[in-house]
Design a protein around this motif. Sequence first.
Motif, mmCIF file in Angstrom:
data_model
loop_
_atom_site.group_PDB
_atom_site.id
_atom_site.type_symbol
_atom_site.label_atom_id
_atom_site.label_comp_id
_atom_site.label_asym_id
_atom_site.label_seq_id
_atom_site.Cartn_x
_atom_site.Cartn_y
_atom_site.Cartn_z
ATOM 1 N N ALA A 90 0.877 -1.175 0.000
ATOM 2 C CA ALA A 90 0.000 0.000 0.000
ATOM 3 C C ALA A 90 0.909 1.217 0.000
ATOM 4 N N GLY A 91 0.490 2.245 -0.739
ATOM 5 C CA GLY A 91 1.292 3.451 -0.827
ATOM 6 C C GLY A 91 0.998 4.428 0.293
ATOM 7 N N VAL A 92 1.786 5.482 0.320
ATOM 8 C CA VAL A 92 1.670 6.517 1.335
ATOM 9 C C VAL A 92 1.650 7.864 0.623
ATOM 10 N N ALA A 93 0.836 8.778 1.115
ATOM 11 C CA ALA A 93 0.760 10.133 0.563
ATOM 12 C C ALA A 93 0.775 11.110 1.731
ATOM 13 N N GLY A 94 0.918 12.372 1.406
ATOM 14 C CA GLY A 94 0.958 13.420 2.432
ATOM 15 C C GLY A 94 2.327 14.062 2.467
ATOM 16 N N ALA A 95 2.824 14.293 3.660
ATOM 17 C CA ALA A 95 4.105 14.977 3.864
ATOM 18 C C ALA A 95 5.268 14.000 3.649
ATOM 19 N N LEU A 96 5.437 13.577 2.402
ATOM 20 C CA LEU A 96 6.459 12.576 2.099
ATOM 21 C C LEU A 96 7.873 13.107 2.301
ATOM 22 N N ASP A 97 8.082 14.401 2.090
ATOM 23 C CA ASP A 97 9.414 14.957 2.351
ATOM 24 C C ASP A 97 9.776 14.826 3.824
ATOM 25 N N ALA A 98 8.811 15.064 4.696
ATOM 26 C CA ALA A 98 9.050 14.925 6.139
ATOM 27 C C ALA A 98 9.301 13.457 6.499
ATOM 28 N N LEU A 99 8.557 12.547 5.886
ATOM 29 C CA LEU A 99 8.741 11.116 6.142
ATOM 30 C C LEU A 99 10.121 10.670 5.666
ATOM 31 N N ARG A 100 10.525 11.117 4.488
ATOM 32 C CA ARG A 100 11.856 10.769 3.972
ATOM 33 C C ARG A 100 12.963 11.332 4.867
ATOM 34 N N LEU A 101 12.772 12.558 5.349
ATOM 35 C CA LEU A 101 13.759 13.154 6.244
ATOM 36 C C LEU A 101 13.870 12.346 7.538
ATOM 37 N N LEU A 102 12.735 11.916 8.081
ATOM 38 C CA LEU A 102 12.762 11.100 9.297
ATOM 39 C C LEU A 102 13.450 9.763 9.028
ATOM 40 N N ALA A 103 13.228 9.195 7.851
ATOM 41 C CA ALA A 103 13.909 7.943 7.483
ATOM 42 C C ALA A 103 15.417 8.172 7.402
ATOM 43 N N GLU A 104 15.833 9.269 6.779
ATOM 44 C CA GLU A 104 17.265 9.588 6.683
ATOM 45 C C GLU A 104 17.869 9.804 8.066
#
Length: 187
Positions: A90-104
Amino acid sequence: MRLFVAVLPPPDRLAELGAAVDELHALPGADHLRWAGRDDWHLTLAFLGEVDEGLLPDLHTRLARAAHRTPPFELRLHGGGRFGDKVLWAGVAGALDALRLLAERSDAAARRAGVSMEEHRRYHPHLTLARSRSGADLHPYVDALTPFEGTAWQTEELVLVRSRLPVSGVVGEQPRYEVVGRWGLGV
């Protein structure tokens, strides 16, 4: 111990996705897929693999710092996709930049704590629904998930999860997950 860092969608948002996934079980070949346990659905941010327990205090400190530096953000589950013919998600939408930053930040926290990790890969936000050992045609499942739009939620927590792999040899047995650390975002 085998660990990963994740975001856990709220139970009511997972129930929305569960209703859509129930419809997938009626599709031809669904019984040949290995479906992930719904109680364990999550968004992995960083897979740490086997971590020496001696690294845990520093890892906890660094993950707490990563969570503190990241304000809460909005996400929703959205549509679906596949990784080749092996993984349905299942995909994810919304504040993906924030999610990617948290992953980094999670990845960097683990590396700085001394966790030996695989080569860094570009983060692709998703929630794994099923796996195929035989290379099933996942296109019908992706097509059925395409219109799914979950309700947004405020992501407010980062979690460290222990994964206990099955040892019984029972066919279809799933890993067991246990949260071993929680940190509020922006706190």
